[in-house]
Design an enzyme around this catalytic site. Structure first.
Site, PDB file in Angstrom:
ATOM      1  N   ASP A  50      -6.471  15.827  -0.687  1.00  0.00           N
ATOM      2  CA  ASP A  50      -6.492  14.186   0.844  1.00  0.00           C
ATOM      3  C   ASP A  50      -6.905  13.411  -0.095  1.00  0.00           C
ATOM      4  O   ASP A  50      -8.153  13.626  -0.955  1.00  0.00           O
ATOM      5  CB  ASP A  50      -8.018  14.895   0.863  1.00  0.00           C
ATOM      6  CG  ASP A  50      -8.668  14.131   2.234  1.00  0.00           C
ATOM      7  OD1 ASP A  50      -8.671  12.378   1.544  1.00  0.00           O
ATOM      8  OD2 ASP A  50      -9.299  14.414   3.089  1.00  0.00           O
ATOM      9  N   TYR A  64      -7.244  -2.510   9.202  1.00  0.00           N
ATOM     10  CA  TYR A  64      -5.681  -2.529   7.825  1.00  0.00           C
ATOM     11  C   TYR A  64      -5.681  -3.954   7.303  1.00  0.00           C
ATOM     12  O   TYR A  64      -5.352  -3.777   6.529  1.00  0.00           O
ATOM     13  CB  TYR A  64      -4.579  -1.835   8.981  1.00  0.00           C
ATOM     14  CG  TYR A  64      -3.348  -1.741   7.972  1.00  0.00           C
ATOM     15  CD1 TYR A  64      -2.915  -0.638   7.720  1.00  0.00           C
ATOM     16  CD2 TYR A  64      -2.627  -2.942   8.711  1.00  0.00           C
ATOM     17  CE1 TYR A  64      -1.729   0.037   7.305  1.00  0.00           C
ATOM     18  CE2 TYR A  64      -1.130  -2.863   7.176  1.00  0.00           C
ATOM     19  CZ  TYR A  64      -0.945  -1.306   6.954  1.00  0.00           C
ATOM     20  OH  TYR A  64       0.693  -1.161   6.905  1.00  0.00           O
ATOM     21  N   LYS A 107      -5.354  -3.970   3.058  1.00  0.00           N
ATOM     22  CA  LYS A 107      -4.151  -4.426   2.653  1.00  0.00           C
ATOM     23  C   LYS A 107      -4.218  -5.631   1.652  1.00  0.00           C
ATOM     24  O   LYS A 107      -3.583  -5.523   0.591  1.00  0.00           O
ATOM     25  CB  LYS A 107      -3.191  -4.147   3.485  1.00  0.00           C
ATOM     26  CG  LYS A 107      -2.671  -3.263   3.973  1.00  0.00           C
ATOM     27  CD  LYS A 107      -1.992  -2.258   3.114  1.00  0.00           C
ATOM     28  CE  LYS A 107      -1.917  -0.728   4.093  1.00  0.00           C
ATOM     29  NZ  LYS A 107      -1.450   0.484   3.148  1.00  0.00           N
TER      30      LYS A 107
END
Length: 241
Positions: free
Chosen positions: A56, A148, A152
């Site tokens: 993980d 997201y 990023k």
């Protein structure tokens, strides 16, 4: 001789999608590949030279255990590919804090923890190549997926920081910025998200996992030995439009 003969590569997110394709192509070019993911498909579709390990990417202790195991086995990592990632949908006003934290944990913490774990041995040996999966959404926006987008952007700037920090140690750090790619993660997104992305892509189609993986392999190879701190868009012309 293949480009990666005698080299060892770690690939996160290697259970499916882009990570799986990168791991497979590295193995086909004779790298010893250690594929990392939280889960893998029951039936492997990959070369036998790939070793799977559950990990993980958000848990520091699991990275510590991996490094200890590699050290005990005399394994030196030449290439790190941080491909693990998750993508949210919906809009900012609908975003639950737990979802926000989960996206950032996988997409940002996972990249940081991977580099933090592996860079010391690369630095000590005076060589190494790291490719972090960012996205064109680090630079431009679509409607939705706010976590997201934020993650990023962080990955790209973290990549640049690591690149300038470790360049004197001959450790190269670059980011790949895919556009819309035919992966299971993208397939689960709302049709509106996919439609907008395709509508803004001059080539008018999704990219394939192989089209991304072949660029990743170039960046990770000695052919790109003077390349560090770059964010390489492979997006069908999206960011040029």
């Amino acid at each position: 001789m293949a480009r990666f003969t005698g080299k060892t590569a770690l690939v996160t997110g290697a259970g499916s999608g882009l990570g799986a394709e990168v791991a497979k192509l590295l193995a086909l070019e004779e790298a010893k590949v250690i594929a990392l993911d939280i889960k893998f498909p029951d039936t492997p579709d990959e070369p036998s030279s790939i070793t799977r390990r559950q990990l993980d990417v958000t848990i520091p202790e699991q990275w510590d255990e991996l490094v200890t195991s590699l050290t005990n086995d005399g394994v030196e990592v030449d290439i790190l590919i941080n491909a693990a990632g998750v993508l949210d949908n919906g809009n900012l006003h609908e975003l639950e804090l737990d979802s926000w934290r989960h996206i950032l944990a996988v997409d940002v913490d996972g990249v940081m923890l991977g580099m933090r774990a592996i860079i010391p041995q690369m630095k000590a040996r005076g060589r190494g190549a790291i490719v972090n999966f960012s996205s064109i959404l680090a630079d431009v926006s679509l409607i939705g997926s706010p976590a997201y987008h934020a993650a990023k952007g962080a990955v790209t700037n973290l990549t640049r920081n690591a690149a300038v920090t470790y360049a004197p140690d001959n450790v190269r750090v670059n980011a790949i910025h895919p556009g819309i790619i035919a992966t299971p993660m993208v397939a689960n997104q709302p049709k509106k998200f996919i439609g907008e992305a395709l509508g803004r892509t001059p080539m008018g189609r999704m990219g394939t996992t192989r089209e991304i993986a072949t660029v990743v392999l170039f960046i990770a190879s000695d052919d790109a030995s003077f390349m560090t701190g770059s964010a390489v868009a492979v997006d069908g012309g999206f960011t040029a439009h």
